[in-house]
Design an enzyme around this catalytic site. Structure first.
Site, PDB file in Angstrom:
ATOM      1  N   TYR A 209      31.498  48.479  43.118  1.00 30.16           N
ATOM      2  CA  TYR A 209      32.887  48.953  43.045  1.00 30.16           C
ATOM      3  C   TYR A 209      33.050  50.232  42.224  1.00 30.16           C
ATOM      4  O   TYR A 209      34.159  50.743  42.097  1.00 30.16           O
ATOM      5  CB  TYR A 209      33.786  47.855  42.471  1.00 30.16           C
ATOM      6  CG  TYR A 209      33.823  46.617  43.333  1.00 30.16           C
ATOM      7  CD1 TYR A 209      34.442  46.641  44.585  1.00 30.16           C
ATOM      8  CD2 TYR A 209      33.224  45.436  42.921  1.00 30.16           C
ATOM      9  CE1 TYR A 209      34.472  45.504  45.391  1.00 30.16           C
ATOM     10  CE2 TYR A 209      33.243  44.297  43.713  1.00 30.16           C
ATOM     11  CZ  TYR A 209      33.870  44.343  44.951  1.00 30.16           C
ATOM     12  OH  TYR A 209      33.896  43.224  45.754  1.00 30.16           O
TER      13      TYR A 209
ATOM     14  N   HIS B  38      40.218  51.560  43.756  1.00 32.57           N
ATOM     15  CA  HIS B  38      40.780  50.451  42.977  1.00 32.57           C
ATOM     16  C   HIS B  38      40.322  50.469  41.525  1.00 32.57           C
ATOM     17  O   HIS B  38      40.896  49.767  40.690  1.00 32.57           O
ATOM     18  CB  HIS B  38      40.386  49.130  43.632  1.00 32.57           C
ATOM     19  CG  HIS B  38      41.533  48.220  43.923  1.00 32.57           C
ATOM     20  ND1 HIS B  38      42.853  48.587  43.805  1.00 32.57           N
ATOM     21  CD2 HIS B  38      41.556  46.911  44.338  1.00 32.57           C
ATOM     22  CE1 HIS B  38      43.634  47.567  44.132  1.00 32.57           C
ATOM     23  NE2 HIS B  38      42.871  46.546  44.451  1.00 32.57           N
TER      24      HIS B  38
ATOM     25  N   TYR C  11      38.093  40.363  38.593  1.00 34.39           N
ATOM     26  CA  TYR C  11      38.448  40.991  39.865  1.00 34.39           C
ATOM     27  C   TYR C  11      39.956  41.236  39.865  1.00 34.39           C
ATOM     28  O   TYR C  11      40.725  40.544  39.209  1.00 34.39           O
ATOM     29  CB  TYR C  11      37.979  40.193  41.094  1.00 34.39           C
ATOM     30  CG  TYR C  11      36.476  40.198  41.215  1.00 34.39           C
ATOM     31  CD1 TYR C  11      35.808  41.292  41.754  1.00 34.39           C
ATOM     32  CD2 TYR C  11      35.723  39.144  40.722  1.00 34.39           C
ATOM     33  CE1 TYR C  11      34.419  41.326  41.825  1.00 34.39           C
ATOM     34  CE2 TYR C  11      34.332  39.160  40.786  1.00 34.39           C
ATOM     35  CZ  TYR C  11      33.696  40.264  41.336  1.00 34.39           C
ATOM     36  OH  TYR C  11      32.330  40.299  41.388  1.00 34.39           O
TER      37      TYR C  11
ATOM     38  N   ASN D  53      42.760  40.952  41.615  1.00 38.69           N
ATOM     39  CA  ASN D  53      43.902  40.072  41.882  1.00 38.69           C
ATOM     40  C   ASN D  53      44.182  39.062  40.782  1.00 38.69           C
ATOM     41  O   ASN D  53      45.272  38.484  40.734  1.00 38.69           O
ATOM     42  CB  ASN D  53      43.710  39.343  43.214  1.00 38.69           C
ATOM     43  CG  ASN D  53      43.705  40.292  44.393  1.00 38.69           C
ATOM     44  OD1 ASN D  53      43.814  41.511  44.235  1.00 38.69           O
ATOM     45  ND2 ASN D  53      43.575  39.760  45.587  1.00 38.69           N
TER      46      ASN D  53
END
Length: 196
Positions: free
Chosen positions: A23, A28, A73, A75
């Site tokens: 990532y 994000h 993560y 969320n």
């Protein structure tokens, strides 16, 4: 009579993103990148790994600042933020969240003292678990989807293109300076200087 413990820290700064090498440099993770740059500028380091986050501390003037990157993560970012804020007794008005925003072009940042999550799921989870939308946030532009049918998850998990690196670096630097400005002179001053 019980005495409430005073917070060890004056401010709590949180960068949102996803942990893991896959990532790195994705849209994000603009929050992670921003607080990493902020910590580097303040000669701080992320040394601790507990309460579902990696965190460290730095000084801004006389203020002792706790800086964290949740490892839950995106969320589920609220779990780490609420746990750390509660443990260190940090008041809500002393929390700054840094996250990505697909409604802003790369290179732009926006500072808000409260408001909805704007579709940012990490921010949504934080608002839900802290029980208020009155949380200072700095939104870092990561660019709009190229067309409406483009999958949102694929977009936010895509890497920044090389041709946008200069604008991105500019936004990350502005964000790091805006954090310092909020702590030293308040959110209104930061909004006037850095919000697009």
């Amino acid at each position: 009579m019980l005495f409430q413990r005073k917070s060890t820290y004056d401010w709590f700064v949180v960068g949102l993103g996803n942990p893991g090498l896959e990532y790195e440099n994705t849209r994000h993770n603009a929050g992670f990148m921003s607080v990493e740059l902020f910590m580097k500028a303040k000669e701080g380091e992320f040394l601790k790994h507990k309460m579902q986050a990696v965190f460290g501390e730095c000084k801004v003037g006389k203020n002792r600042v706790l800086v964290a990157k949740p490892q839950t993560y995106m969320n589920n970012s609220g779990a780490a933020v609420s746990q750390i804020a509660k443990f260190y007794k940090i008041p809500l008005e002393r929390i700054i969240i840094v996250c990505d925003d697909i409604n802003l072009d790369i290179g732009k940042i926006r500072i808000r003292r409260k408001g909805s999550d704007g579709g940012q799921k990490g921010m949504r989870d934080i608002i839900e678990l802290l029980g208020t939308d009155e949380i200072t946030r700095i939104k870092v532009g990561v660019g709009k989807k190229p067309h409406p049918e483009y999958d949102l998850v694929d977009w936010v998990l895509s890497k920044f293109p090389k041709e946008s690196q200069e604008e991105l670096n500019c936004a990350l630097e502005k964000t790091a300076k805006a954090i310092t400005e909020i702590i030293n002179r308040g959110i209104d001053s930061a909004m006037n200087k850095y919000s697009n």
